[in-house]
Design a protein around this motif. Structure first.
Motif, PDB file in Angstrom:
ATOM      1  N   ARG A 157     -14.524   8.854  -8.610  1.00 45.20           N
ATOM      2  CA  ARG A 157     -13.596   7.950  -9.280  1.00 45.20           C
ATOM      3  C   ARG A 157     -13.456   8.262 -10.771  1.00 45.20           C
ATOM      4  O   ARG A 157     -12.503   7.808 -11.405  1.00 45.20           O
ATOM      5  CB  ARG A 157     -14.066   6.500  -9.090  1.00 45.20           C
ATOM      6  CG  ARG A 157     -13.984   6.046  -7.641  1.00 45.20           C
ATOM      7  CD  ARG A 157     -14.592   4.678  -7.411  1.00 45.20           C
ATOM      8  NE  ARG A 157     -13.899   3.621  -8.125  1.00 45.20           N
ATOM      9  CZ  ARG A 157     -14.102   2.327  -7.906  1.00 45.20           C
ATOM     10  NH1 ARG A 157     -14.989   1.935  -6.988  1.00 45.20           N
ATOM     11  NH2 ARG A 157     -13.446   1.421  -8.608  1.00 45.20           N
TER      12      ARG A 157
ATOM     13  N   GLY B 272      -6.778  -4.396 -12.367  1.00 44.25           N
ATOM     14  CA  GLY B 272      -6.229  -3.368 -11.501  1.00 44.25           C
ATOM     15  C   GLY B 272      -5.133  -2.619 -12.255  1.00 44.25           C
ATOM     16  O   GLY B 272      -4.693  -3.032 -13.322  1.00 44.25           O
TER      17      GLY B 272
ATOM     18  N   TRP C  73       0.410  -0.365  -6.446  1.00 47.82           N
ATOM     19  CA  TRP C  73      -0.989  -0.363  -6.850  1.00 47.82           C
ATOM     20  C   TRP C  73      -1.524   1.065  -6.928  1.00 47.82           C
ATOM     21  O   TRP C  73      -1.267   1.883  -6.052  1.00 47.82           O
ATOM     22  CB  TRP C  73      -1.840  -1.171  -5.874  1.00 47.82           C
ATOM     23  CG  TRP C  73      -1.720  -2.645  -6.065  1.00 47.82           C
ATOM     24  CD1 TRP C  73      -1.007  -3.521  -5.302  1.00 47.82           C
ATOM     25  CD2 TRP C  73      -2.326  -3.415  -7.114  1.00 47.82           C
ATOM     26  NE1 TRP C  73      -1.119  -4.796  -5.808  1.00 47.82           N
ATOM     27  CE2 TRP C  73      -1.922  -4.763  -6.909  1.00 47.82           C
ATOM     28  CE3 TRP C  73      -3.158  -3.106  -8.191  1.00 47.82           C
ATOM     29  CZ2 TRP C  73      -2.325  -5.796  -7.751  1.00 47.82           C
ATOM     30  CZ3 TRP C  73      -3.556  -4.134  -9.025  1.00 47.82           C
ATOM     31  CH2 TRP C  73      -3.148  -5.456  -8.814  1.00 47.82           C
TER      32      TRP C  73
ATOM     33  N   ARG D 169      -5.011   2.254  -6.865  1.00 44.48           N
ATOM     34  CA  ARG D 169      -6.396   1.847  -6.650  1.00 44.48           C
ATOM     35  C   ARG D 169      -7.325   3.050  -6.763  1.00 44.48           C
ATOM     36  O   ARG D 169      -7.158   4.049  -6.049  1.00 44.48           O
ATOM     37  CB  ARG D 169      -6.540   1.173  -5.287  1.00 44.48           C
ATOM     38  CG  ARG D 169      -5.611  -0.029  -5.108  1.00 44.48           C
ATOM     39  CD  ARG D 169      -5.855  -0.734  -3.786  1.00 44.48           C
ATOM     40  NE  ARG D 169      -4.838  -1.745  -3.498  1.00 44.48           N
ATOM     41  CZ  ARG D 169      -4.797  -2.957  -4.024  1.00 44.48           C
ATOM     42  NH1 ARG D 169      -5.731  -3.321  -4.886  1.00 44.48           N
ATOM     43  NH2 ARG D 169      -3.836  -3.809  -3.707  1.00 44.48           N
ATOM     44  N   GLU D 170      -8.292   2.943  -7.648  1.00 46.55           N
ATOM     45  CA  GLU D 170      -9.183   4.068  -7.931  1.00 46.55           C
ATOM     46  C   GLU D 170      -9.860   4.605  -6.679  1.00 46.55           C
ATOM     47  O   GLU D 170      -9.927   5.822  -6.476  1.00 46.55           O
ATOM     48  CB  GLU D 170     -10.248   3.657  -8.953  1.00 46.55           C
ATOM     49  CG  GLU D 170      -9.731   3.479 -10.362  1.00 46.55           C
ATOM     50  CD  GLU D 170     -10.851   3.161 -11.339  1.00 46.55           C
ATOM     51  OE1 GLU D 170     -12.033   3.328 -10.959  1.00 46.55           O
ATOM     52  OE2 GLU D 170     -10.557   2.756 -12.471  1.00 46.55           O
ATOM     53  N   ASP D 171     -10.383   3.703  -5.837  1.00 44.84           N
ATOM     54  CA  ASP D 171     -11.131   4.171  -4.672  1.00 44.84           C
ATOM     55  C   ASP D 171     -10.236   4.925  -3.690  1.00 44.84           C
ATOM     56  O   ASP D 171     -10.622   5.978  -3.162  1.00 44.84           O
ATOM     57  CB  ASP D 171     -11.833   3.002  -3.975  1.00 44.84           C
ATOM     58  CG  ASP D 171     -10.881   1.872  -3.604  1.00 44.84           C
ATOM     59  OD1 ASP D 171      -9.745   1.854  -4.106  1.00 44.84           O
ATOM     60  OD2 ASP D 171     -11.293   1.012  -2.801  1.00 44.84           O
ATOM     61  N   GLU D 172      -9.035   4.423  -3.473  1.00 45.12           N
ATOM     62  CA  GLU D 172      -8.139   5.092  -2.527  1.00 45.12           C
ATOM     63  C   GLU D 172      -7.575   6.382  -3.100  1.00 45.12           C
ATOM     64  O   GLU D 172      -7.351   7.358  -2.372  1.00 45.12           O
ATOM     65  CB  GLU D 172      -7.019   4.143  -2.118  1.00 45.12           C
ATOM     66  CG  GLU D 172      -7.516   2.920  -1.358  1.00 45.12           C
ATOM     67  CD  GLU D 172      -6.414   2.202  -0.612  1.00 45.12           C
ATOM     68  OE1 GLU D 172      -5.713   2.853   0.180  1.00 45.12           O
ATOM     69  OE2 GLU D 172      -6.262   0.984  -0.836  1.00 45.12           O
TER      70      GLU D 172
ATOM     71  N   ARG E 254       0.830  -1.195   0.000  1.00 49.27           N
ATOM     72  CA  ARG E 254       0.000   0.000   0.000  1.00 49.27           C
ATOM     73  C   ARG E 254       0.870   1.252   0.000  1.00 49.27           C
ATOM     74  O   ARG E 254       1.481   1.593   1.005  1.00 49.27           O
ATOM     75  CB  ARG E 254      -0.921   0.032   1.220  1.00 49.27           C
ATOM     76  CG  ARG E 254      -1.918   1.194   1.161  1.00 49.27           C
ATOM     77  CD  ARG E 254      -2.704   1.359   2.442  1.00 49.27           C
ATOM     78  NE  ARG E 254      -3.692   2.424   2.314  1.00 49.27           N
ATOM     79  CZ  ARG E 254      -3.400   3.732   2.343  1.00 49.27           C
ATOM     80  NH1 ARG E 254      -2.149   4.130   2.502  1.00 49.27           N
ATOM     81  NH2 ARG E 254      -4.370   4.633   2.212  1.00 49.27           N
TER      82      ARG E 254
ATOM     83  N   TYR F 202      -0.928   6.842  -0.173  1.00 46.66           N
ATOM     84  CA  TYR F 202      -1.885   7.646  -0.940  1.00 46.66           C
ATOM     85  C   TYR F 202      -2.138   9.001  -0.291  1.00 46.66           C
ATOM     86  O   TYR F 202      -2.387  10.000  -0.973  1.00 46.66           O
ATOM     87  CB  TYR F 202      -3.223   6.906  -1.066  1.00 46.66           C
ATOM     88  CG  TYR F 202      -3.183   5.630  -1.861  1.00 46.66           C
ATOM     89  CD1 TYR F 202      -3.153   5.659  -3.247  1.00 46.66           C
ATOM     90  CD2 TYR F 202      -3.189   4.394  -1.217  1.00 46.66           C
ATOM     91  CE1 TYR F 202      -3.126   4.476  -3.985  1.00 46.66           C
ATOM     92  CE2 TYR F 202      -3.160   3.209  -1.943  1.00 46.66           C
ATOM     93  CZ  TYR F 202      -3.134   3.257  -3.323  1.00 46.66           C
ATOM     94  OH  TYR F 202      -3.105   2.086  -4.051  1.00 46.66           O
TER      95      TYR F 202
END
Length: 234
Positions: free
Chosen positions: A62, A85, A48, A50-53, A7, A10
């Motif tokens: 998004r 992803g 990664w 990630r769109e949501d994060e 992770r 972000y």
């Protein structure tokens, strides 16, 4: 090269927005911020996206994030995986060697074009950057030296007067900024770079296109040799 943490941070992404605040056109601003985060190393290879994060970090929906990721994919900075992803594009040794093959040819062409119509303003600009590089080298300030090195190559490609070449080398610059470690940390390399740059400038100043191209290509071949040594721990 190495796998990234599962992770990425972000929450630090907004710092890449001008003033840390989302202004203007949302998609463009997010694309620019993510690009800089990747080039800066905050989002390392294989991290990664990630769109949501990402949407939560930028406090947007998004939709602009999805479009930003598509644009970064078009630029070669992001890759869609088989499970749909998106990750920051990985870097292998083969990728790096391929990059230097392209860079050697494009930088050589840039020097040839610049020497074909030598500009007093370009020579002055390159010499001024060279002087600042000498000062940074004397101070052993590698971060400043690295930025000035990119500035020197940027000034050269702008001075070549070819918009397509300028665009292609802009993409090459993005790729170079992603490479791990700076070759300017290699013993003796700062002085070598300054001397190699000066040789190219003097050939441009003299209008000697053949020599300018030859020296620029040799400069990139030497950079490739040092890059391989750095990657192999030499």
């Amino acid at each position: 090269m190495n796998d990234s943490p599962d992770r990425p941070p972000y929450e630090l992404l907004p710092k890449f927005l001008p003033g840390g605040v989302l202004r203007g056109r949302t998609t463009e601003a997010i694309t620019d911020a993510l690009r800089e985060a990747i080039l800066d190393g905050l989002m390392p290879p294989s991290a990664w996206l990630r769109e949501d994060e990402l949407a939560a970090a930028f406090k947007v929906s998004r939709t602009p994030v999805r479009e930003a990721l598509r644009r970064l994919s078009d630029e070669g900075l992001a890759v869609k995986t088989t499970n749909h992803g998106t990750v920051v594009a990985p870097l292998s040794l083969e990728d790096i060697l391929a990059l230097y093959v392209v860079r050697e040819n494009l930088e050589g062409l840039t020097a040839r074009l610049a020497a074909g119509h030598p500009s007093v303003a370009l020579v002055k600009s390159l010499d001024e950057i060279g002087t600042r590089m000498e000062e940074a080298a004397e101070a052993a300030d590698v971060p400043a030296l690295s930025k000035l090195n990119l500035e020197w190559h940027r000034a050269l490609r702008h001075g070549a007067g070819n918009t397509y070449l300028d665009r292609f080398l802009g993409q090459v610059e993005h790729a170079v900024r992603r490479l791990p470690k700076s070759t300017l940390n290699h013993p003796g390399r700062p002085c070598e770079v300054i001397q190699e740059h000066d040789g190219v400038v003097r050939a441009i100043e003299a209008g000697d296109a053949e020599t300018a191209e030859r020296l620029a290509r040799a400069h990139m071949r030497r950079a490739r040799e040092i890059r391989i040594a750095v990657l192999l721990g030499g």
